[in-house]
Design a protein around this motif. Sequence first.
Motif, PDB file in Angstrom:
ATOM      1  N   LEU A  77       1.056  -1.281  -0.115  1.00 44.82           N
ATOM      2  CA  LEU A  77      -0.056  -0.023  -0.021  1.00 44.82           C
ATOM      3  C   LEU A  77       0.694   1.274  -0.037  1.00 44.82           C
ATOM      4  CD1 LEU A  77      -2.961  -1.095   2.462  1.00 44.82           C
ATOM      5  CD2 LEU A  77      -2.975  -0.748  -0.173  1.00 44.82           C
ATOM      6  N   GLN A  78       1.881   1.279   0.748  1.00 42.83           N
ATOM      7  CA  GLN A  78       3.001   2.505   0.723  1.00 42.83           C
ATOM      8  C   GLN A  78       3.495   2.526  -0.709  1.00 42.83           C
ATOM      9  OE1 GLN A  78       3.059   4.465   3.130  1.00 42.83           O
ATOM     10  NE2 GLN A  78       1.775   3.349   4.488  1.00 42.83           N
ATOM     11  N   LEU A  79       4.027   1.573  -1.281  1.00 42.69           N
ATOM     12  CA  LEU A  79       4.367   1.744  -2.592  1.00 42.69           C
ATOM     13  C   LEU A  79       3.217   2.086  -3.586  1.00 42.69           C
ATOM     14  CD1 LEU A  79       7.042   1.187  -4.438  1.00 42.69           C
ATOM     15  CD2 LEU A  79       6.373  -1.184  -4.649  1.00 42.69           C
ATOM     16  N   ILE A  80       2.089   1.683  -3.367  1.00 42.67           N
ATOM     17  CA  ILE A  80       1.003   2.118  -4.528  1.00 42.67           C
ATOM     18  C   ILE A  80       0.995   3.473  -4.290  1.00 42.67           C
ATOM     19  CG2 ILE A  80      -1.288   1.917  -4.890  1.00 42.67           C
ATOM     20  CD1 ILE A  80      -1.235  -0.965  -4.173  1.00 42.67           C
ATOM     21  N   SER A  81       1.050   4.042  -2.940  1.00 45.15           N
ATOM     22  CA  SER A  81       0.666   5.566  -2.649  1.00 45.15           C
ATOM     23  C   SER A  81       1.876   6.557  -3.094  1.00 45.15           C
ATOM     24  CB  SER A  81       0.807   5.776  -1.053  1.00 45.15           C
ATOM     25  OG  SER A  81       0.545   6.986  -0.405  1.00 45.15           O
ATOM     26  N   GLU A  82       3.025   5.715  -3.110  1.00 49.98           N
ATOM     27  CA  GLU A  82       4.306   6.459  -3.471  1.00 49.98           C
ATOM     28  C   GLU A  82       4.263   6.675  -5.053  1.00 49.98           C
ATOM     29  OE1 GLU A  82       8.273   5.719  -2.252  1.00 49.98           O
ATOM     30  OE2 GLU A  82       7.226   4.589  -0.756  1.00 49.98           O
ATOM     31  N   VAL A  83       3.855   5.735  -5.708  1.00 41.61           N
ATOM     32  CA  VAL A  83       3.793   5.607  -7.297  1.00 41.61           C
ATOM     33  C   VAL A  83       2.678   6.582  -7.708  1.00 41.61           C
ATOM     34  CG1 VAL A  83       3.032   4.203  -9.149  1.00 41.61           C
ATOM     35  CG2 VAL A  83       4.640   3.103  -7.560  1.00 41.61           C
ATOM     36  N   LEU A  84       1.387   6.379  -6.993  1.00 46.69           N
ATOM     37  CA  LEU A  84       0.343   7.223  -7.383  1.00 46.69           C
ATOM     38  C   LEU A  84       0.678   8.942  -7.220  1.00 46.69           C
ATOM     39  CD1 LEU A  84      -2.691   5.623  -6.081  1.00 46.69           C
ATOM     40  CD2 LEU A  84      -2.034   5.884  -8.558  1.00 46.69           C
ATOM     41  N   GLU A  85       1.614   9.166  -6.182  1.00 46.22           N
ATOM     42  CA  GLU A  85       1.808  10.456  -5.998  1.00 46.22           C
ATOM     43  C   GLU A  85       2.834  10.899  -6.999  1.00 46.22           C
ATOM     44  OE1 GLU A  85       4.590  12.726  -2.559  1.00 46.22           O
ATOM     45  OE2 GLU A  85       3.099  11.292  -1.939  1.00 46.22           O
ATOM     46  N   GLU A  86       3.905  10.158  -7.366  1.00 45.73           N
ATOM     47  CA  GLU A  86       4.846  10.455  -8.737  1.00 45.73           C
ATOM     48  C   GLU A  86       4.098  10.419  -9.789  1.00 45.73           C
ATOM     49  OE1 GLU A  86       8.025  11.436  -8.128  1.00 45.73           O
ATOM     50  OE2 GLU A  86       7.741  11.359  -5.996  1.00 45.73           O
ATOM     51  N   ASP A 136      -7.082  -3.043 -15.328  1.00 47.57           N
ATOM     52  CA  ASP A 136      -8.158  -3.544 -14.282  1.00 47.57           C
ATOM     53  C   ASP A 136      -7.353  -4.422 -13.114  1.00 47.57           C
ATOM     54  OD1 ASP A 136      -6.524  -5.447 -15.816  1.00 47.57           O
ATOM     55  OD2 ASP A 136      -8.163  -7.027 -15.844  1.00 47.57           O
ATOM     56  N   ASP A 137      -5.937  -4.330 -13.004  1.00 48.00           N
ATOM     57  CA  ASP A 137      -5.352  -4.667 -11.762  1.00 48.00           C
ATOM     58  C   ASP A 137      -4.334  -3.403 -11.389  1.00 48.00           C
ATOM     59  OD1 ASP A 137      -4.055  -5.889 -10.002  1.00 48.00           O
ATOM     60  OD2 ASP A 137      -2.980  -7.486 -11.436  1.00 48.00           O
ATOM     61  N   PRO A 138      -5.039  -2.391 -10.448  1.00 50.16           N
ATOM     62  CA  PRO A 138      -4.230  -1.233 -10.273  1.00 50.16           C
ATOM     63  C   PRO A 138      -2.923  -1.806  -9.151  1.00 50.16           C
ATOM     64  CG  PRO A 138      -6.383  -1.174  -9.433  1.00 50.16           C
ATOM     65  CD  PRO A 138      -6.322  -2.349 -10.231  1.00 50.16           C
ATOM     66  N   VAL A 139      -2.945  -2.745  -8.510  1.00 52.51           N
ATOM     67  CA  VAL A 139      -2.011  -3.197  -7.542  1.00 52.51           C
ATOM     68  C   VAL A 139      -0.957  -3.518  -8.341  1.00 52.51           C
ATOM     69  CG1 VAL A 139      -1.378  -4.986  -5.773  1.00 52.51           C
ATOM     70  CG2 VAL A 139      -3.628  -3.993  -5.704  1.00 52.51           C
ATOM     71  N   ALA A 140      -1.003  -4.352  -9.362  1.00 52.59           N
ATOM     72  CA  ALA A 140       0.165  -4.692 -10.186  1.00 52.59           C
ATOM     73  C   ALA A 140       0.795  -3.688 -10.721  1.00 52.59           C
ATOM     74  CB  ALA A 140      -0.528  -5.784 -11.159  1.00 52.59           C
ATOM     75  N   VAL A 141      -0.037  -2.802 -11.341  1.00 51.89           N
ATOM     76  CA  VAL A 141       0.545  -1.705 -11.875  1.00 51.89           C
ATOM     77  C   VAL A 141       1.136  -0.490 -11.191  1.00 51.89           C
ATOM     78  CG1 VAL A 141      -0.132   0.451 -13.312  1.00 51.89           C
ATOM     79  CG2 VAL A 141      -1.143  -1.618 -13.770  1.00 51.89           C
ATOM     80  N   CYS A 142       0.852  -0.505  -9.963  1.00 54.00           N
ATOM     81  CA  CYS A 142       1.251   0.628  -9.103  1.00 54.00           C
ATOM     82  C   CYS A 142       1.995   0.112  -7.823  1.00 54.00           C
ATOM     83  CB  CYS A 142       0.123   1.461  -8.352  1.00 54.00           C
ATOM     84  SG  CYS A 142      -0.923   2.294  -9.487  1.00 54.00           S
ATOM     85  N   SER A 143       2.213  -1.231  -7.742  1.00 55.35           N
ATOM     86  CA  SER A 143       3.161  -1.578  -6.803  1.00 55.35           C
ATOM     87  C   SER A 143       4.706  -2.055  -7.471  1.00 55.35           C
ATOM     88  CB  SER A 143       2.756  -2.633  -5.784  1.00 55.35           C
ATOM     89  OG  SER A 143       2.222  -3.856  -6.819  1.00 55.35           O
ATOM     90  N   SER A 144       5.085  -1.447  -8.421  1.00 48.76           N
ATOM     91  CA  SER A 144       6.219  -1.897  -9.017  1.00 48.76           C
ATOM     92  C   SER A 144       7.313  -0.901  -8.736  1.00 48.76           C
ATOM     93  CB  SER A 144       6.001  -1.815 -10.612  1.00 48.76           C
ATOM     94  OG  SER A 144       7.304  -1.857 -11.218  1.00 48.76           O
TER      95      SER A 144
END
Length: 174
Positions: A77-86, A136-144
């Motif tokens: 979740l923290q990684l998703i947050s960072e990716v979305l912010e950037e 359709d898989d935001p976790v996969a896209v945003c947790s990289s």
Amino acid sequence: GKEYQIESSLERMQSEWKSVELNIHEYTKSKDPTFVLRDVDVLLAILDEHITATQAMQFSPFKGPFEEAIAAWNKTLQLISEVLEEWIKLQRNWLYLQPIFESDDINQQLPQEGKRFRTVDKNWRKSMASAKRNADDPVAVCSSEKTLKVFNEGNKLLELVQRGLAEYLETKRT
């Protein structure tokens, strides 16, 4: 009962992300079609809610059997947050600069900034095409970690481009 509540909360959060999609639409103002992320408010609201819930779980005295799962989910979740912010920051800057650097005149006047922008533009288009395919898989896209690195580097380059553009415009004004 408390352990079951933690387990079911984790499962509920993870399954909730399976019903979330990234809202990616075509950006039509460019020569080559690309995509932009829209309507991130719902995504950010779910993310904030889940981060808060996960952090609360970490302080529960009943977390024992799920401690590793909670820590892994929190890291995701923290990684998703960072990716979305950037991502949002990069998109805002890209949308601002893209029409400017579409002009051949600006690229001739500012060759170094034009080259930097083209690098970011190429990475942006590749990242957005990939995100569109996996919307359709935001976790996969945003947790990289790789995506985060690309977006971080893009933001740094666009800051240099904006600085160079501002200096150029200031010399033109004077």
